[in-house]
Design an enzyme around this catalytic site. Structure first.
Site, PDB file in Angstrom:
ATOM      1  N   THR A 124       0.819  -1.204   0.000  1.00  0.00           N
ATOM      2  CA  THR A 124       0.000   0.000   0.000  1.00  0.00           C
ATOM      3  C   THR A 124       0.860   1.264   0.000  1.00  0.00           C
ATOM      4  OG1 THR A 124      -1.491   1.284   1.418  1.00  0.00           O
ATOM      5  CG2 THR A 124      -0.150  -0.344   2.516  1.00  0.00           C
ATOM      6  N   ASP A 125       0.293   2.357  -0.504  1.00  0.00           N
ATOM      7  CA  ASP A 125       1.015   3.639  -0.454  1.00  0.00           C
ATOM      8  C   ASP A 125       1.182   4.132   0.981  1.00  0.00           C
ATOM      9  OD1 ASP A 125      -1.625   4.377   0.050  1.00  0.00           O
ATOM     10  OD2 ASP A 125      -1.733   5.897  -1.531  1.00  0.00           O
ATOM     11  N   GLU A 126       0.385   3.551   1.915  1.00  0.00           N
ATOM     12  CA  GLU A 126       0.469   4.014   3.313  1.00  0.00           C
ATOM     13  C   GLU A 126       1.836   3.747   3.933  1.00  0.00           C
ATOM     14  OE1 GLU A 126      -2.716   3.485   5.984  1.00  0.00           O
ATOM     15  OE2 GLU A 126      -4.238   3.686   4.437  1.00  0.00           O
ATOM     16  N   TYR A 152      -1.481  -0.350  11.289  1.00  0.00           N
ATOM     17  CA  TYR A 152      -1.727  -1.024  10.003  1.00  0.00           C
ATOM     18  C   TYR A 152      -0.580  -0.769   9.028  1.00  0.00           C
ATOM     19  CZ  TYR A 152      -3.304  -1.385   5.153  1.00  0.00           C
ATOM     20  OH  TYR A 152      -3.364  -1.655   3.805  1.00  0.00           O
ATOM     21  N   LYS A 156       2.275  -3.308   7.348  1.00  0.00           N
ATOM     22  CA  LYS A 156       2.472  -3.507   5.904  1.00  0.00           C
ATOM     23  C   LYS A 156       3.912  -3.156   5.507  1.00  0.00           C
ATOM     24  CE  LYS A 156      -0.281  -4.442   3.174  1.00  0.00           C
ATOM     25  NZ  LYS A 156      -0.755  -5.755   2.653  1.00  0.00           N
TER      26      LYS A 156
HETATM   27  P1  NAD Z   1     -10.125  -6.706   2.771  1.00  0.00           P
HETATM   28  O1  NAD Z   1     -10.052  -6.425   4.242  1.00  0.00           O
HETATM   29  O2  NAD Z   1     -11.369  -6.376   2.024  1.00  0.00           O
HETATM   30  O3  NAD Z   1      -9.818  -8.256   2.513  1.00  0.00           O
HETATM   31  C1  NAD Z   1      -8.841  -8.961   3.190  1.00  0.00           C
HETATM   32  C2  NAD Z   1      -9.123 -10.453   3.016  1.00  0.00           C
HETATM   33  O4  NAD Z   1      -8.078 -11.172   3.683  1.00  0.00           O
HETATM   34  C3  NAD Z   1     -10.449 -10.921   3.629  1.00  0.00           C
HETATM   35  O5  NAD Z   1     -11.130 -11.754   2.725  1.00  0.00           O
HETATM   36  C4  NAD Z   1     -10.015 -11.693   4.873  1.00  0.00           C
HETATM   37  O6  NAD Z   1     -10.900 -12.741   5.219  1.00  0.00           O
HETATM   38  C5  NAD Z   1      -8.661 -12.237   4.443  1.00  0.00           C
HETATM   39  N1  NAD Z   1      -7.773 -12.540   5.564  1.00  0.00           N
HETATM   40  C6  NAD Z   1      -7.529 -11.753   6.653  1.00  0.00           C
HETATM   41  N2  NAD Z   1      -6.666 -12.379   7.477  1.00  0.00           N
HETATM   42  C7  NAD Z   1      -6.338 -13.563   6.894  1.00  0.00           C
HETATM   43  C8  NAD Z   1      -5.468 -14.634   7.246  1.00  0.00           C
HETATM   44  N3  NAD Z   1      -4.776 -14.604   8.394  1.00  0.00           N
HETATM   45  N4  NAD Z   1      -5.368 -15.673   6.409  1.00  0.00           N
HETATM   46  C9  NAD Z   1      -6.079 -15.714   5.249  1.00  0.00           C
HETATM   47  N5  NAD Z   1      -6.924 -14.743   4.867  1.00  0.00           N
HETATM   48  C10 NAD Z   1      -7.047 -13.673   5.677  1.00  0.00           C
HETATM   49  O7  NAD Z   1      -8.873  -5.977   2.147  1.00  0.00           O
HETATM   50  P2  NAD Z   1      -8.684  -5.297   0.718  1.00  0.00           P
HETATM   51  O8  NAD Z   1      -9.127  -3.885   0.789  1.00  0.00           O
HETATM   52  O9  NAD Z   1      -9.216  -6.181  -0.336  1.00  0.00           O
HETATM   53  O10 NAD Z   1      -7.089  -5.266   0.626  1.00  0.00           O
HETATM   54  C11 NAD Z   1      -6.369  -6.362   0.085  1.00  0.00           C
HETATM   55  C12 NAD Z   1      -4.889  -6.077   0.151  1.00  0.00           C
HETATM   56  O11 NAD Z   1      -4.598  -4.892  -0.576  1.00  0.00           O
HETATM   57  C13 NAD Z   1      -4.384  -5.821   1.577  1.00  0.00           C
HETATM   58  O12 NAD Z   1      -3.121  -6.418   1.703  1.00  0.00           O
HETATM   59  C14 NAD Z   1      -4.271  -4.304   1.672  1.00  0.00           C
HETATM   60  O13 NAD Z   1      -3.229  -3.945   2.563  1.00  0.00           O
HETATM   61  C15 NAD Z   1      -3.904  -3.955   0.234  1.00  0.00           C
HETATM   62  N6  NAD Z   1      -4.339  -2.624  -0.232  1.00  0.00           N
HETATM   63  C16 NAD Z   1      -5.633  -2.208  -0.077  1.00  0.00           C
HETATM   64  C17 NAD Z   1      -6.019  -0.977  -0.602  1.00  0.00           C
HETATM   65  C18 NAD Z   1      -7.441  -0.491  -0.467  1.00  0.00           C
HETATM   66  O14 NAD Z   1      -7.709   0.664  -0.799  1.00  0.00           O
HETATM   67  N7  NAD Z   1      -8.405  -1.303  -0.020  1.00  0.00           N
HETATM   68  C19 NAD Z   1      -5.093  -0.189  -1.277  1.00  0.00           C
HETATM   69  C20 NAD Z   1      -3.761  -0.638  -1.400  1.00  0.00           C
HETATM   70  C21 NAD Z   1      -3.405  -1.867  -0.888  1.00  0.00           C
HETATM   71  O1  DAU Z   2      -4.023   4.064   0.632  1.00  0.00           O
HETATM   72  C1  DAU Z   2      -4.324   2.713   0.632  1.00  0.00           C
HETATM   73  C2  DAU Z   2      -5.111   2.346   1.874  1.00  0.00           C
HETATM   74  O2  DAU Z   2      -6.413   2.888   1.722  1.00  0.00           O
HETATM   75  C3  DAU Z   2      -5.156   0.848   2.110  1.00  0.00           C
HETATM   76  O3  DAU Z   2      -3.870   0.390   2.373  1.00  0.00           O
HETATM   77  C4  DAU Z   2      -6.086   0.519   3.289  1.00  0.00           C
HETATM   78  O4  DAU Z   2      -6.213  -0.899   3.413  1.00  0.00           O
HETATM   79  C5  DAU Z   2      -7.444   1.117   3.015  1.00  0.00           C
HETATM   80  O5  DAU Z   2      -8.309   0.887   4.117  1.00  0.00           O
HETATM   81  C6  DAU Z   2      -7.333   2.619   2.759  1.00  0.00           C
HETATM   82  O6  DAU Z   2      -6.927   3.328   3.973  1.00  0.00           O
HETATM   83  P1  DAU Z   2      -7.617   4.706   4.403  1.00  0.00           P
HETATM   84  O7  DAU Z   2      -7.426   4.899   5.854  1.00  0.00           O
HETATM   85  O8  DAU Z   2      -7.192   5.800   3.490  1.00  0.00           O
HETATM   86  O9  DAU Z   2      -9.151   4.339   4.041  1.00  0.00           O
HETATM   87  P2  DAU Z   2     -10.521   4.626   4.804  1.00  0.00           P
HETATM   88  O10 DAU Z   2     -11.616   4.248   3.850  1.00  0.00           O
HETATM   89  O11 DAU Z   2     -10.558   4.041   6.171  1.00  0.00           O
HETATM   90  O12 DAU Z   2     -10.513   6.211   4.958  1.00  0.00           O
HETATM   91  C7  DAU Z   2     -10.373   7.056   3.829  1.00  0.00           C
HETATM   92  C8  DAU Z   2     -10.358   8.486   4.333  1.00  0.00           C
HETATM   93  O13 DAU Z   2     -11.649   8.809   4.851  1.00  0.00           O
HETATM   94  C9  DAU Z   2      -9.389   8.722   5.479  1.00  0.00           C
HETATM   95  O14 DAU Z   2      -8.827  10.012   5.346  1.00  0.00           O
HETATM   96  C10 DAU Z   2     -10.266   8.662   6.730  1.00  0.00           C
HETATM   97  C11 DAU Z   2     -11.590   9.179   6.234  1.00  0.00           C
HETATM   98  N1  DAU Z   2     -12.804   8.607   6.876  1.00  0.00           N
HETATM   99  C12 DAU Z   2     -12.905   7.254   6.954  1.00  0.00           C
HETATM  100  C13 DAU Z   2     -14.009   6.666   7.533  1.00  0.00           C
HETATM  101  C14 DAU Z   2     -14.127   5.170   7.652  1.00  0.00           C
HETATM  102  C15 DAU Z   2     -13.803   9.453   7.329  1.00  0.00           C
HETATM  103  O15 DAU Z   2     -13.717  10.688   7.231  1.00  0.00           O
HETATM  104  N2  DAU Z   2     -14.911   8.872   7.908  1.00  0.00           N
HETATM  105  C16 DAU Z   2     -15.049   7.525   8.050  1.00  0.00           C
HETATM  106  O16 DAU Z   2     -16.090   7.059   8.621  1.00  0.00           O
END
Ligand code: NAD
Ligand code: DAU
Length: 338
Positions: A124-126, A152, A156
């Site tokens: 992730t970019d985080e 988190y 990562k």
């Molecule tokens: P998500 O939380 O929707 O899905 C995660 C999945 O992993 C779930 O199906 C969960 O059951 C499974 N899981 C959790 N713990 C596990 C374990 N111990 N063993 C096997 N399976 C397990 O997450 P997402 O948003 O789909 O993100 C997927 C990946 O992409 C993550 O690694 C996250 O860090 C990365 N990522 C997410 C975003 C985003 O915006 N959502 C952006 C950049 C990177």
């Molecule tokens: O940048 C990639 C990341 O993006 C991934 O690695 C993470 O898995 C994914 O959850 C996401 O992280 P963020 O913290 O950016 O996503 P989130 O949807 O939780 O929040 C997005 C923005 O919105 C953040 O600035 C917090 C804000 N927010 C979030 C929630 C849940 C609110 O203002 N209100 C809310 O209720």
């Protein structure tokens, strides 16, 4: 070829599985623990395809993972499995260390033991920390130092360091992708965009942290999956690839766009206590993946958000089952004090 997709019952992993089944003729094994974020019904359509198999299990369970590799012998592993929600990591960091760090090391040990063509870490970019709001000229490149803010992102970043160490020390063929915020179908309702769509549809308050000024760089999930597809097939071993589409928006802008699309009043917006350690701005420079692999995003935010809202309108059963289940009590407990 056989691809092991971990975390494939979650948001991005499931979108990746559907795209792989549509684009290629490989076998897909999905391994997922089905935590609160994993949903088997998400994979209903994939389950009808005889190239697809689902296995329930934990990436951090060494014995189980070795057994799985011995039987399945995957050619490629794409690791999406993770605890992924920043707010949860602030309340309960330990499970993030267990899954995101230990789980990654167990998977890579299995790759070393049984052999692999490629291990891909979905990062992730985080891991880069954040950028100031008053410097729109700054972007994260692959050379930006790791500087995590939340448990988190620290978990990562730790996993990424391990992946690089396994490449250097053991010669494991690895790649890492670092993507910005995704949105699209099957996004779990605790995250900003689906939460706001669902609350607006139900005429509930939309909780915006702080002043809503934090900036995220939104990418439609299919574009992320296409980038990973290119990296696992054509990317160079040992390399990191940033993925992002220059779609920066403040949270308040995003929320207002959703309200406008749904024809709901801005009076639903509720400014609530900020997230501790809240990252200000994420912004990716995707030049490397464009130059090396020819990747470019295809969906801009304006059309992606319309597609996403349409999906949530047409798939109410999917999210209603989630928000009316165990998640309801959790959400109340988690956010009751703000
Ligand atoms: P998500 O939380 O929707 O899905 C995660 C999945 O992993 C779930 O199906 C969960 O059951 C499974 N899981 C959790 N713990 C596990 C374990 N111990 N063993 C096997 N399976 C397990 O997450 P997402 O948003 O789909 O993100 C997927 C990946 O992409 C993550 O690694 C996250 O860090 C990365 N990522 C997410 C975003 C985003 O915006 N959502 C952006 C950049 C990177
Ligand atoms: O940048 C990639 C990341 O993006 C991934 O690695 C993470 O898995 C994914 O959850 C996401 O992280 P963020 O913290 O950016 O996503 P989130 O949807 O939780 O929040 C997005 C923005 O919105 C953040 O600035 C917090 C804000 N927010 C979030 C929630 C849940 C609110 O203002 N209100 C809310 O209720």
């Amino acid at each position: 070829m056989k691809i092991l997709v971990t975390g494939g019952a979650g948001f991005i992993g499931s979108n990746f599985i559907y795209q792989q089944l549509a684009y290629h003729n490989d076998e897909i094994v999905c391994l997922d623990l089905l935590t609160y974020a994993g949903n088997l019904s998400t994979l209903d359509k994939a389950a009808k395809d005889n190239r697809f198999k689902f296995i329930k299990g934990d990436i951090a369970d060494r014995e189980f993972i070795y057994g799985l590799f011995a039987v399945e012998k995957p050619d490629i592993v794409v690791n999406f499995a993770a605890e992924s929600h920043v707010d949860r990591s602030i309340k309960m960091p330990e499970i993030f260390l267990q899954t995101n760090i230990i789980g990654t090391s167990v998977l890579m040990d299995a790759c070393r033991k049984y052999g692999i063509k490629r291990y891909h870490q979905v990062s992730t970019d985080e891991v880069y920390g954040d950028l100031p709001l008053d410097r729109p000229d700054l972007f994260f490149t692959e050379n930006t130092p790791v500087h995590a803010s939340s448990p988190y992102s620290a978990s990562k970043a730790s996993a990424d360091l391990l992946v690089q160490a396994y490449y250097r020390t053991y010669g494991l063929p690895v790649t890492i992708s670092r993507c910005s915020n995704n949105y699209g179908p099957y996004h779990f309702p605790e995250k900003l965009i689906p939460l706001m769509i669902i609350n607006a549809l139900n005429d509930k308050k939309l909780p915006v942290y702080g002043k809503g000024a934090n900036v995220r760089d939104w990418l439609y999930v299919e574009d992320h999956c296409k980038a990973i597809d290119l990296i696992i097939r054509k990317g160079r071993s040992g390399e990191i690839y940033n993925i992002g589409g220059h779609n920066e928006k403040t949270n308040l802008q995003v929320v207002k766009i959703i309200l406008r699309e749904l024809n709901k009043p801005e009076s639903l917006i509720d400014f609530v206590t900020d997230r501790p350690g809240h990252d200000r701005r994420y912004a990716i420079d995707p030049a490397k993946i464009h130059m090396q692999l020819g990747w470019l995003p295809e969906t801009n935010f304006e059309s992606g958000i319309k597609k996403t809202i349409k999906w949530y309108l047409e798939n109410k059963t999917w999210w209603e089952e989630i928000i009316n289940g165990a998640y309801k009590d959790y959400y109340q407990r988690m956010y009751e004090k703000r």
